[in-house]
Scaffold this motif. Structure first.
Motif, mmCIF file in Angstrom:
data_model
loop_
_atom_site.group_PDB
_atom_site.id
_atom_site.type_symbol
_atom_site.label_atom_id
_atom_site.label_comp_id
_atom_site.label_asym_id
_atom_site.label_seq_id
_atom_site.Cartn_x
_atom_site.Cartn_y
_atom_site.Cartn_z
ATOM 1 N N ALA A 566 -10.636 0.490 -6.667
ATOM 2 C CA ALA A 566 -9.712 1.125 -5.714
ATOM 3 C C ALA A 566 -9.265 0.151 -4.620
ATOM 4 O O ALA A 566 -8.098 0.155 -4.220
ATOM 5 C CB ALA A 566 -10.372 2.354 -5.097
ATOM 6 N N GLY A 567 -10.197 -0.696 -4.139
ATOM 7 C CA GLY A 567 -9.862 -1.642 -3.069
ATOM 8 C C GLY A 567 -8.745 -2.579 -3.502
ATOM 9 O O GLY A 567 -7.796 -2.830 -2.750
ATOM 10 N N ARG A 568 -8.847 -3.061 -4.736
ATOM 11 C CA ARG A 568 -7.821 -4.006 -5.211
ATOM 12 C C ARG A 568 -6.509 -3.301 -5.527
ATOM 13 O O ARG A 568 -5.448 -3.923 -5.529
ATOM 14 C CB ARG A 568 -8.334 -4.744 -6.435
ATOM 15 C CG ARG A 568 -9.413 -5.739 -6.024
ATOM 16 C CD ARG A 568 -10.071 -6.344 -7.203
ATOM 17 N NE ARG A 568 -9.170 -7.286 -7.871
ATOM 18 C CZ ARG A 568 -9.608 -8.143 -8.769
ATOM 19 N NH1 ARG A 568 -10.879 -8.181 -9.081
ATOM 20 N NH2 ARG A 568 -8.769 -8.961 -9.369
ATOM 21 N N LEU A 569 -6.593 -2.015 -5.804
ATOM 22 C CA LEU A 569 -5.360 -1.285 -6.148
ATOM 23 C C LEU A 569 -4.519 -0.972 -4.902
ATOM 24 O O LEU A 569 -3.310 -0.753 -5.009
ATOM 25 C CB LEU A 569 -5.711 0.034 -6.850
ATOM 26 C CG LEU A 569 -6.229 -0.081 -8.284
ATOM 27 C CD1 LEU A 569 -6.685 1.284 -8.790
ATOM 28 C CD2 LEU A 569 -5.136 -0.639 -9.203
ATOM 29 N N ALA A 570 -5.143 -0.967 -3.724
ATOM 30 C CA ALA A 570 -4.422 -0.527 -2.515
ATOM 31 C C ALA A 570 -3.177 -1.385 -2.225
ATOM 32 O O ALA A 570 -2.077 -0.833 -2.091
ATOM 33 C CB ALA A 570 -5.372 -0.478 -1.329
ATOM 34 N N PRO A 571 -3.298 -2.738 -2.134
ATOM 35 C CA PRO A 571 -2.079 -3.512 -1.853
ATOM 36 C C PRO A 571 -1.047 -3.402 -2.976
ATOM 37 O O PRO A 571 0.157 -3.355 -2.726
ATOM 38 C CB PRO A 571 -2.588 -4.951 -1.721
ATOM 39 C CG PRO A 571 -3.986 -4.965 -2.224
ATOM 40 C CD PRO A 571 -4.498 -3.572 -2.196
ATOM 41 N N TRP A 572 -1.525 -3.296 -4.209
ATOM 42 C CA TRP A 572 -0.608 -3.145 -5.360
ATOM 43 C C TRP A 572 0.194 -1.842 -5.225
ATOM 44 O O TRP A 572 1.405 -1.812 -5.429
ATOM 45 C CB TRP A 572 -1.461 -3.170 -6.632
ATOM 46 C CG TRP A 572 -0.755 -2.832 -7.907
ATOM 47 C CD1 TRP A 572 0.110 -3.616 -8.604
ATOM 48 C CD2 TRP A 572 -0.868 -1.608 -8.659
ATOM 49 N NE1 TRP A 572 0.541 -2.978 -9.728
ATOM 50 C CE2 TRP A 572 -0.041 -1.733 -9.795
ATOM 51 C CE3 TRP A 572 -1.584 -0.419 -8.483
ATOM 52 C CZ2 TRP A 572 0.083 -0.717 -10.748
ATOM 53 C CZ3 TRP A 572 -1.464 0.581 -9.437
ATOM 54 C CH2 TRP A 572 -0.632 0.432 -10.553
ATOM 55 N N ALA A 573 -0.499 -0.772 -4.837
ATOM 56 C CA ALA A 573 0.172 0.531 -4.729
ATOM 57 C C ALA A 573 1.219 0.524 -3.616
ATOM 58 O O ALA A 573 2.269 1.168 -3.733
ATOM 59 C CB ALA A 573 -0.860 1.624 -4.476
ATOM 60 N N GLN A 574 0.946 -0.221 -2.537
ATOM 61 C CA GLN A 574 1.912 -0.258 -1.423
ATOM 62 C C GLN A 574 3.259 -0.819 -1.881
ATOM 63 O O GLN A 574 4.308 -0.416 -1.372
ATOM 64 C CB GLN A 574 1.370 -1.097 -0.250
ATOM 65 C CG GLN A 574 0.252 -0.417 0.536
ATOM 66 C CD GLN A 574 0.655 0.956 1.077
ATOM 67 O OE1 GLN A 574 1.716 1.110 1.669
ATOM 68 N NE2 GLN A 574 -0.185 1.958 0.845
ATOM 69 N N GLN A 575 3.236 -1.742 -2.841
ATOM 70 C CA GLN A 575 4.509 -2.324 -3.320
ATOM 71 C C GLN A 575 5.444 -1.254 -3.901
ATOM 72 O O GLN A 575 6.652 -1.384 -3.853
ATOM 73 C CB GLN A 575 4.234 -3.317 -4.434
ATOM 74 C CG GLN A 575 3.480 -4.549 -4.021
ATOM 75 C CD GLN A 575 3.129 -5.362 -5.276
ATOM 76 O OE1 GLN A 575 3.891 -5.417 -6.224
ATOM 77 N NE2 GLN A 575 1.955 -5.963 -5.252
ATOM 78 N N PHE A 576 4.846 -0.204 -4.456
ATOM 79 C CA PHE A 576 5.661 0.849 -5.077
ATOM 80 C C PHE A 576 6.562 1.533 -4.056
ATOM 81 O O PHE A 576 7.648 2.015 -4.375
ATOM 82 C CB PHE A 576 4.760 1.911 -5.726
ATOM 83 C CG PHE A 576 4.219 1.513 -7.056
ATOM 84 C CD1 PHE A 576 3.211 0.572 -7.139
ATOM 85 C CD2 PHE A 576 4.721 2.069 -8.220
ATOM 86 C CE1 PHE A 576 2.696 0.190 -8.372
ATOM 87 C CE2 PHE A 576 4.223 1.697 -9.450
ATOM 88 C CZ PHE A 576 3.206 0.760 -9.531
ATOM 89 N N LEU A 577 6.070 1.595 -2.814
ATOM 90 C CA LEU A 577 6.802 2.354 -1.800
ATOM 91 C C LEU A 577 8.071 1.631 -1.375
ATOM 92 O O LEU A 577 9.006 2.242 -0.863
ATOM 93 C CB LEU A 577 5.903 2.609 -0.589
ATOM 94 C CG LEU A 577 4.558 3.266 -0.914
ATOM 95 C CD1 LEU A 577 3.753 3.485 0.351
ATOM 96 C CD2 LEU A 577 4.776 4.598 -1.629
#
Ligand code: PEP
Ligand code: MG
Length: 588
Positions: A566-577
């Motif tokens: 989950a920690g590594r997914l957080a910055p990746w997910a922000q790109q979607f926004l």
């Protein structure tokens, strides 16, 4: 000849079986299976219906014969002759008898099925005059149906048609062929009737992937395709068909090679299920130790034990409106509701149950006969909490029943479709009033956590107001997508624009999760996005730790959770926004 029909994939898997065409009759027709011992009485009911209509025609003919040659309406005389001829056609009754005897359909279902078979024969006739007699046949069948409606079936319609038992298969080899249901449209109430039924798959001409019909089909965990446009016109009663719920395709009259290929796919899917079932008792924790709650969406109290078996840690959404459907206006009273909610609570064996107050309107009609044609935009009309606030007596009855059920376990009370602060205040005071009524009556009730669904953009943009009043929020992405993108979720013609990955939708979801996390309030997603494994990592990255979905999806989502950091997914997910086209990021 083999051909395929394309639609929208709704529920995964492969079904292979014979087509049961559900005719769309203007008369409301019940569909259920009878017991073998009831065959004769069902056949007698159809015969009685036919004889009554024949007598009616004879009486009319007599009246006409008493008229003078000038007043006698010649067209009517000819029409009555045609109707009599059709009624006495042995193919009608012998076909109906066959459906009752061999398939154990109830009388009305058998009649509409045979009507469909004969109507196809009329369609194929060269002679235009004969082709047009199809309308007469439909009229005749409808009159028989109307007559039968007035004569109650000696066979009580079960709440849901019986699922084929092993004993049935041994006793009667005509029943061992899987059946798949093909219909123009099925309402959510129809679908509910078919829960636990014999059908191995569904195809409908209309409907979007987030329509409530599709949602119930998904909850039944059998392959389904919606929006297949003219499927019900192209398939004939009893055709062999394959439903590919992954691709959204129906293959009619498949060749032996195609059958073998899909048989193989079916076995592969079974193996995958077997593999996943080993995760049932594994806690849902990410690689970096984040605990994730995987909850169940249910429609009826009887679904609760299945949710526990599937490994749910609670019910995140009990769509209570299904208790109110198909009752012809006779809504359940306080005691009946209380017992139903209590059954769900007890069925969850101490795990929490989130009961959503009634959400009817739009594509969820209480009754098929109560079509909402009077309102131009039912999805924007009087549905969910608006409906409840418009009928406070009905709403208070439900609130009291839920509060009473809360004395038996952990209950959360969830309110759908709120947008205005005034609606929130009204709801809160009605809940207080319901408690006061129970106090006055000296009836026991329990504490509830109060939650709001975030499914209108206006709600997602005014979270501060919601967080002031509510203990938790639940994001109803099905409606949030519908209302953000102005796409009717039940309309297959705009289904390609119904996009969970639209940046506007993702930003509203992300902000809701972030606001709740920052304030230490619970937040979950209970729309179909929660059960979509292609989106699990994205939602985890956006900070979501509570997902509510059909029980059948829980293990597949758990597998994704177990593999995620989950920690590594957080910055990746922000790109979607910020992305113009987030779907590409998901693919990349
Ligand atoms: C939703 O809108 O996402 C939701 C869960 O509620 P329903 O599908 O019943 O409208
Ligand atoms: Mg909703």
């Amino acid at each position: 000849m083999t051909f395929s029909v394309h639609g929208l994939p709704v529920a995964r898997g492969i079904a292979i079986g014979r087509a049961v065409l559900m005719a769309s009759s203007r008369v409301d027709v019940a569909h259920y299976f009878i017991e073998a011992g009831q065959v004769d009485s069902e056949i007698a009911r159809v015969r009685a219906g036919r004889n009554a209509v024949v007598d009616e025609i004879h009486r009319l003919q007599q009246t006409i014969s008493l008229m003078g040659p000038k007043e006698a309406p010649h067209e009517l005389t000819a029409l009555l002759d045609v109707h009599l001829m059709l009624l006495q056609d042995e193919e009608l009754i012998s076909g109906v008898k066959r459906w009752i005897t061999e398939r154990l359909y109830n009388a009305e279902w058998a009649l509409t099925t045979q009507l469909e078979v004969l109507a196809r024969q009329f369609d194929e006739m060269e002679d235009e005059y004969l082709r047009e007699r199809k309308a007469d046949l439909e009229q005749v069948a409808e009159r028989i149906l109307r007559y039968m409606k007035g004569v109650a079936s000696p066979v009580a319609a079960p709440v849901s048609p019986r699922r084929k038992t092993q004993q049935d298969l041994l006793l009667d080899d005509t029943m061992d062929v899987p059946l798949v249901l093909i219909a123009h449209d099925l309402s959510p109430a129809d679908m509910l009737q078919f829960k636990q039924s014999v059908f191995a798959g569904f195809v409908t001409d209309v409907g979007g992937t987030a329509s409530h019909t599709a949602i119930v089909a998904r909850s039944m965990d059998i392959p389904a395709v919606v929006g297949a446009r003219s499927a019900s016109q192209l398939v004939r009663q009893d055709d062999w068909v394959i439903i590919d719920g992954d691709a959204g395709v129906m293959i009619v009259d498949p060749s032996p090679i195609i059958l073998a290929e899909y048989g193989f796919k079916q076995r592969q899917a079974e193996l995958e299920r077997g593999r996943l079932s080993r995760l049932r008792h594994t806690p849902a924790v990410t690689l970096d130790g984040q605990k994730v709650d995987l909850l169940a969406n249910i429609e009826l109290p009887g679904d609760a034990p299945g949710a526990v078996t599937a490994g749910a840690v609670g019910v995140g959404l009990f769509r209570s409106e299904f208790l109110f459907m198909g009752r012809k206006g006779d809504l359940p009273g306080e005691d009946e509701q209380y017992l139903a909610y209590r059954r769900a609570v007890e069925g969850m064996q101490g795990l929490p149950v989130t009961i959503r107050t009634i959400d009817v309107g739009a594509d969820k009609r209480l009754d098929d006969s109560l079509r909402d044609d009077a309102h131009l935009n039912p999805a924007l009309g009087l549905r969910a909490i608006r409906w409840s606030l418009a009928d406070p007596a009905m709403f208070l009855t439900q609130l009291r029943a839920i509060l009473r059920a809360a004395a038996h376990g952990q209950v959360n009370l969830l309110i759908p479709m709120l947008a205005h602060a005034s609606e929130i205040r009204q709801t809160v005071s009605l809940i207080d009033f319901a408690r006061a009524e129970l106090d006055n009556r000296g009836v026991a009730y329990g504490p509830v956590k109060l939650g709001a669904m975030i499914e209108i953009p206006a709600a997602a943009l005014t979270l501060d107001i919601f967080l002031k009043y509510f203990d938790f929020l639940s994001i109803g992405t099905n409606d949030l997508i519908q209302y953000t993108l102005a796409i009717d979720r039940a309309d297959e013609s705009v289904a390609h624009l119904y996009d969970p990955l639209h940046p506007a939708v993702l930003r509203l979801v992300a902000e809701t999760i972030a606001a709740c996390n920052a304030r230490g309030k619970g937040v979950s997603v209970c729309g179909e996005m929660a059960g979509d494994t292609t989106l699990t990592r994205l939602l985890l990255g956006l900070g979501l730790r509570s997902f509510s979905m059909h029980p059948a999806r829980i293990l597949a989502v758990k597998q994704e959770v177990l593999r995620a950091d989950a920690g590594r997914l957080a910055p990746w997910a922000q790109q979607f926004l910020l992305a113009e086209d987030p779907a590409r990021l998901l693919a990349g």
